[in-house]
Design a protein around this motif. Structure first.
Motif, PDB file in Angstrom:
ATOM      1  N   GLY A  12      -8.264 -31.277   5.947  1.00  0.00           N
ATOM      2  CA  GLY A  12      -7.271 -30.616   6.775  1.00  0.00           C
ATOM      3  C   GLY A  12      -7.225 -29.126   6.500  1.00  0.00           C
ATOM      4  O   GLY A  12      -7.978 -28.591   5.686  1.00  0.00           O
ATOM      5  N   SER A  13      -6.323 -28.461   7.200  1.00  0.00           N
ATOM      6  CA  SER A  13      -6.220 -27.018   7.052  1.00  0.00           C
ATOM      7  C   SER A  13      -5.303 -26.689   5.878  1.00  0.00           C
ATOM      8  O   SER A  13      -4.463 -27.495   5.481  1.00  0.00           O
ATOM      9  CB  SER A  13      -5.697 -26.387   8.337  1.00  0.00           C
ATOM     10  OG  SER A  13      -4.434 -26.900   8.641  1.00  0.00           O
ATOM     11  N   LYS A  72      -7.031 -18.827   4.126  1.00  0.00           N
ATOM     12  CA  LYS A  72      -6.838 -19.916   5.075  1.00  0.00           C
ATOM     13  C   LYS A  72      -8.186 -20.585   5.305  1.00  0.00           C
ATOM     14  O   LYS A  72      -9.219 -19.927   5.263  1.00  0.00           O
ATOM     15  CB  LYS A  72      -6.312 -19.400   6.411  1.00  0.00           C
ATOM     16  CG  LYS A  72      -4.965 -18.727   6.340  1.00  0.00           C
ATOM     17  CD  LYS A  72      -4.586 -18.172   7.696  1.00  0.00           C
ATOM     18  CE  LYS A  72      -3.334 -17.336   7.604  1.00  0.00           C
ATOM     19  NZ  LYS A  72      -2.986 -16.711   8.879  1.00  0.00           N
ATOM     20  N   GLU A 127     -10.130 -24.691   6.638  1.00  0.00           N
ATOM     21  CA  GLU A 127      -9.977 -26.087   7.018  1.00  0.00           C
ATOM     22  C   GLU A 127     -11.177 -26.860   6.499  1.00  0.00           C
ATOM     23  O   GLU A 127     -12.324 -26.493   6.746  1.00  0.00           O
ATOM     24  CB  GLU A 127      -9.871 -26.242   8.532  1.00  0.00           C
ATOM     25  CG  GLU A 127      -9.656 -27.675   8.943  1.00  0.00           C
ATOM     26  CD  GLU A 127      -9.430 -27.832  10.439  1.00  0.00           C
ATOM     27  OE1 GLU A 127      -9.239 -28.987  10.861  1.00  0.00           O
ATOM     28  OE2 GLU A 127      -9.455 -26.838  11.163  1.00  0.00           O
ATOM     29  N   LYS A 131     -13.071 -30.051   7.016  1.00  0.00           N
ATOM     30  CA  LYS A 131     -13.188 -31.065   8.062  1.00  0.00           C
ATOM     31  C   LYS A 131     -13.650 -32.387   7.447  1.00  0.00           C
ATOM     32  O   LYS A 131     -14.479 -32.414   6.557  1.00  0.00           O
ATOM     33  CB  LYS A 131     -14.160 -30.591   9.131  1.00  0.00           C
ATOM     34  CG  LYS A 131     -13.654 -29.350   9.854  1.00  0.00           C
ATOM     35  CD  LYS A 131     -14.600 -28.932  10.940  1.00  0.00           C
ATOM     36  CE  LYS A 131     -14.065 -27.863  11.814  1.00  0.00           C
ATOM     37  NZ  LYS A 131     -13.746 -26.621  11.275  1.00  0.00           N
ATOM     38  N   THR A 156      -1.945 -32.778   0.983  1.00  0.00           N
ATOM     39  CA  THR A 156      -2.845 -31.830   1.616  1.00  0.00           C
ATOM     40  C   THR A 156      -3.666 -31.132   0.545  1.00  0.00           C
ATOM     41  O   THR A 156      -3.321 -31.157  -0.631  1.00  0.00           O
ATOM     42  CB  THR A 156      -2.056 -30.808   2.462  1.00  0.00           C
ATOM     43  OG1 THR A 156      -2.990 -29.992   3.158  1.00  0.00           O
ATOM     44  CG2 THR A 156      -1.182 -29.924   1.615  1.00  0.00           C
TER      45      THR A 156
END
Length: 128
Positions: free
Chosen positions: A82-83, A60, A62, A64, A20
């Motif tokens: 992703g986040s 936080k 994301e 895309k 991630t």
């Protein structure tokens, strides 16, 4: 070492674990402020959520993915999408009401003013 890999691997929808995106950070402390920089390329400021407490900064967002199709050959991408969420502990308490943020060219810069403690003074106490 296991903690490093646990931090990089997150569980997906089907229970599989995959790499991630985790933004890199740089923290500098001066006498008056804390300066925090995070690399978040390929995102816009509106895609980021920054929350600050007296002792932590939480980021936080994301990233895309863009869908690409190619008729001849295979498309390979090493970009991570992703986040993500990152919570960074701060080395000193800060004034949350005076935090400044700037986002330019994929770099989020936060200026976090420290809580100014009252100078310590000695007072003579009379005993009656």
């Amino acid at each position: 070492m296991n903690h490093l890999f646990d931090r990089l691997l997150q569980e997906g929808n089907g229970g599989e674990r995959s790499l991630t995106f985790i933004p890199s950070a740089e923290l500098e402390e001066t006498e008056q402020e804390i300066h925090l920089k995070l690399e978040v390329p390929g995102m816009e400021a509106k895609d980021l959520n920054v929350e600050v407490t007296e002792s932590t900064v939480s980021i936080k967002g994301e990233r895309k993915s863009e869908s690409k199709t190619e008729e001849k050959g295979v498309v390979r991408s090493e970009f991570r999408y992703g986040s993500f969420e990152r919570v960074i502990p701060l080395p000193a308490p800060i004034q949350t009401a005076h935090v400044q943020a700037n986002y330019k060219n994929g770099l989020l810069t936060l200026t976090l003013p420290k809580v100014q403690s009252a100078p310590q003074s000695t007072v003579k106490v009379n005993i009656s």
